[in-house]
Design a protein around this motif. Structure first.
Motif, short mmCIF file in Angstrom:
data_model
loop_
_atom_site.label_atom_id
_atom_site.label_comp_id
_atom_site.label_asym_id
_atom_site.label_seq_id
_atom_site.Cartn_x
_atom_site.Cartn_y
_atom_site.Cartn_z
N TRP A 150 0.81 -1.32 -0.05
CA TRP A 150 -0.05 0.15 -0.13
C TRP A 150 0.80 1.35 0.01
CZ3 TRP A 150 0.35 1.27 5.21
CH2 TRP A 150 0.13 0.33 6.26
N ARG A 151 2.15 1.00 0.09
CA ARG A 151 2.81 2.34 -0.04
C ARG A 151 2.60 2.85 -1.40
NH1 ARG A 151 8.52 5.17 0.64
NH2 ARG A 151 7.96 6.13 -1.30
N LYS A 152 2.74 1.92 -2.11
CA LYS A 152 2.39 2.27 -3.90
C LYS A 152 1.15 3.00 -4.03
CE LYS A 152 5.31 -1.45 -6.04
NZ LYS A 152 5.58 -2.25 -4.87
N ARG A 153 0.34 2.55 -3.36
CA ARG A 153 -1.26 3.16 -3.25
C ARG A 153 -1.15 4.70 -3.09
NH1 ARG A 153 -5.31 -1.03 -3.31
NH2 ARG A 153 -6.57 0.54 -2.78
N LEU A 154 -0.33 4.46 -1.92
CA LEU A 154 -0.12 6.13 -1.32
C LEU A 154 0.47 6.86 -2.08
CD1 LEU A 154 -0.66 7.72 1.32
CD2 LEU A 154 1.24 6.64 2.21
N GLU A 155 1.44 6.56 -2.88
CA GLU A 155 2.41 7.07 -3.74
C GLU A 155 1.51 7.63 -4.80
OE1 GLU A 155 6.46 6.34 -4.39
OE2 GLU A 155 6.08 7.46 -2.43
N GLU A 156 0.71 6.71 -5.38
CA GLU A 156 -0.06 7.26 -6.57
C GLU A 156 -1.21 8.10 -5.89
OE1 GLU A 156 0.02 6.95 -9.28
OE2 GLU A 156 -1.80 7.07 -10.24
N LYS A 157 -1.67 8.01 -4.81
CA LYS A 157 -2.69 9.02 -4.44
C LYS A 157 -1.94 10.45 -4.14
CE LYS A 157 -6.56 8.74 -1.52
NZ LYS A 157 -7.06 8.45 -0.50
N ILE A 158 -0.86 10.40 -3.72
CA ILE A 158 0.05 11.70 -3.60
C ILE A 158 0.34 12.39 -4.92
CG2 ILE A 158 2.24 12.69 -2.88
CD1 ILE A 158 2.43 10.52 -0.54
N ARG A 159 0.48 11.49 -5.89
CA ARG A 159 0.86 11.89 -7.16
C ARG A 159 -0.45 12.47 -7.79
NH1 ARG A 159 0.59 11.29 -12.11
NH2 ARG A 159 -0.98 9.14 -12.12
N LEU A 160 -1.53 11.97 -7.63
CA LEU A 160 -3.04 12.49 -8.06
C LEU A 160 -3.29 13.84 -7.43
CD1 LEU A 160 -4.95 9.36 -8.62
CD2 LEU A 160 -4.10 10.96 -10.29
N MET A 161 -2.87 13.85 -6.21
CA MET A 161 -3.49 15.12 -5.31
C MET A 161 -2.53 16.13 -5.90
SD MET A 161 -5.32 14.68 -2.17
CE MET A 161 -6.59 14.41 -2.92
N THR A 162 -1.18 15.88 -5.98
CA THR A 162 -0.28 16.93 -6.18
C THR A 162 -0.38 17.38 -7.84
OG1 THR A 162 1.50 15.66 -4.97
CG2 THR A 162 2.22 17.48 -6.57
N GLN A 163 -0.93 16.54 -8.47
CA GLN A 163 -1.21 16.80 -10.05
C GLN A 163 -2.48 17.97 -10.16
OE1 GLN A 163 -1.75 14.02 -13.11
NE2 GLN A 163 -2.60 15.37 -14.17
N LEU A 164 -3.70 17.50 -8.95
CA LEU A 164 -4.71 18.35 -8.99
C LEU A 164 -4.32 19.78 -8.40
CD1 LEU A 164 -7.79 18.54 -8.99
CD2 LEU A 164 -7.90 17.58 -6.59
N ARG A 165 -3.53 19.80 -7.48
CA ARG A 165 -3.02 20.95 -7.04
C ARG A 165 -2.14 21.90 -8.03
NH1 ARG A 165 2.10 20.77 -3.39
NH2 ARG A 165 2.88 20.52 -5.32
N ASP A 166 -1.52 21.23 -8.85
CA ASP A 166 -0.74 22.11 -9.78
C ASP A 166 -1.68 22.34 -11.17
OD1 ASP A 166 1.41 21.50 -8.42
OD2 ASP A 166 2.28 20.00 -9.80
N ASP A 167 -2.62 21.58 -11.31
CA ASP A 167 -3.81 21.99 -12.44
C ASP A 167 -4.36 23.33 -11.66
OD1 ASP A 167 -2.78 20.24 -14.05
OD2 ASP A 167 -4.56 18.62 -13.51
N LEU A 168 -4.67 23.18 -10.53
CA LEU A 168 -5.57 24.03 -9.82
C LEU A 168 -4.94 25.50 -9.72
CD1 LEU A 168 -8.09 24.69 -8.01
CD2 LEU A 168 -6.96 23.86 -6.09
N ASP A 169 -3.49 25.35 -9.87
CA ASP A 169 -2.81 26.67 -9.61
C ASP A 169 -2.97 27.33 -11.01
OD1 ASP A 169 -1.82 26.43 -7.22
OD2 ASP A 169 0.09 25.55 -7.64
N GLY A 170 -2.99 26.81 -12.03
CA GLY A 170 -3.18 27.13 -13.13
C GLY A 170 -4.55 27.83 -13.33
N CYS A 171 -5.36 27.05 -12.96
CA CYS A 171 -6.98 27.63 -12.86
C CYS A 171 -7.40 28.75 -11.81
CB CYS A 171 -7.79 26.65 -12.57
SG CYS A 171 -8.11 25.43 -14.03
N ILE A 172 -6.61 28.80 -10.78
CA ILE A 172 -6.44 29.94 -9.86
C ILE A 172 -6.38 31.22 -10.61
CG2 ILE A 172 -6.08 31.24 -7.64
CD1 ILE A 172 -5.89 28.43 -6.56
N GLY A 173 -5.36 31.40 -11.24
CA GLY A 173 -4.89 32.37 -12.01
C GLY A 173 -5.91 33.17 -12.78
N CYS A 174 -6.58 32.20 -13.80
CA CYS A 174 -7.71 32.56 -14.62
C CYS A 174 -9.20 32.57 -14.13
CB CYS A 174 -7.57 31.79 -15.95
SG CYS A 174 -7.98 29.96 -15.99
N GLY A 175 -9.20 31.79 -13.14
CA GLY A 175 -10.56 31.68 -12.71
C GLY A 175 -11.64 31.11 -13.41
#
Lengths: 145, 145
Positions: free
Chosen positions: B91-116
């Motif tokens: 399950w460490r692998k599962r955790l890593e994958e979750k972290i990766r997805l959340m991180t990507q969501l955050r990064d995408d979000l950053d792009g979107c916050i700028g433009c709203g």
DNA sequence: CCTTGAGTTGAACCTCGCTTTAACTTGCAG
DNA sequence: CTGCAAGTTAAAGCGAGGTTCAACTCAAGG
């Protein structure tokens, strides 16, 4: 380009089931006008609300909290980019915190995989920061209930 | 040091409610011996199982999956550090994958916050990788249903 | 023995986030 | 006007993860 969307159209464009859209409406997350024949007609702006809802859900926010957030949008005018950005910024913090917690769990886990302990009182997963040192023998899980 | 724990003791030490411990037992996640008077008595090893369960839950694994994982532990002998490490690594692998997805969501979000935007068809949150380019006008959310 | 706190059971109930169903009504093309 | 897809409702159901309840029984100290 037509102004109002039917529920079928909104479902198709948002990727959210019609039943879920009706459910969101009951919860006060979105709203719809009605035709003379009582059918829902959605403003295009609702698409943005639905987007907000689904993204917020991914961040782990409950529908109830999402409703509260959406209620804080100005009712008198169409929300601007800044309005949306304000909300997004708020849950960006939540997301960061979640990522931080998961990352810490992963790191603690790494330490534990080596020793296989999972119940030894010195284990970081059990006793982060040795916070329980004074609370009697044995460690307790400090995980959310 | 006594060998067996009562349900109250296990609850106190694990931080898990008694009702939840009984529930876990019904689901086959943990087990208990019984006294002559039918009360549960837990081996200390169950503490480790409960720990595993709570940590796995934090990683986002369902109780059903956790049961399957626990069932793969050797029944004939007390699980060793390696046995636990094997599960944890999975399950460490599962955790890593979750972290990766959340991180990507955050990064995408950053792009979107700028433009709203949150609903503009070029937004990463809506149209990651422009995968829908050929699927007609307008973007769809590519989030899990 | 008696009391009291801790433990027992099955069944019912709860929250969340929806989906399904039944029984209609609307909208629109032909 | 007909026919049919798309829409409507309230209420029930679902699956996960438990909690609460009533009605007992057990264990241990005085």
């Amino acid at each position: 380009m037509q102004e109002a969307l039917t529920i079928g159209q909104l479902a198709a464009r948002s990727g959210v089931a019609q039943s879920a859209l009706r459910y969101y409406e009951r919860l006060g997350l979105i709203r719809a006008d009605r035709t003379g024949g009582n059918q829902r007609r959605y403003h295009r702006g609702e698409l943005r609300r639905v987007a907000f809802i689904r993204i917020a859900q991914q961040v782990g926010i409950s529908l109830d909290e999402i409703r509260t957030a959406l209620d804080s949008l100005p009712a008198s005018r169409t929300p601007t980019a800044e309005d949306w950005a304000r909300l997004s910024t708020a849950w960006r913090k939540r997301l960061e915190e979640k990522i931080r917690l998961m990352t810490q769990l992963r790191d603690d886990l790494d330490g534990c995989i080596g020793c296989g302990c999972l119940s030894l009182r010195r284990c970081a997963l059990y006793n982060p920061g040795d916070e329980l040192a004074g609370e009697g023998p044995g460690a307790r899980l400090i995980l959310p209930r």
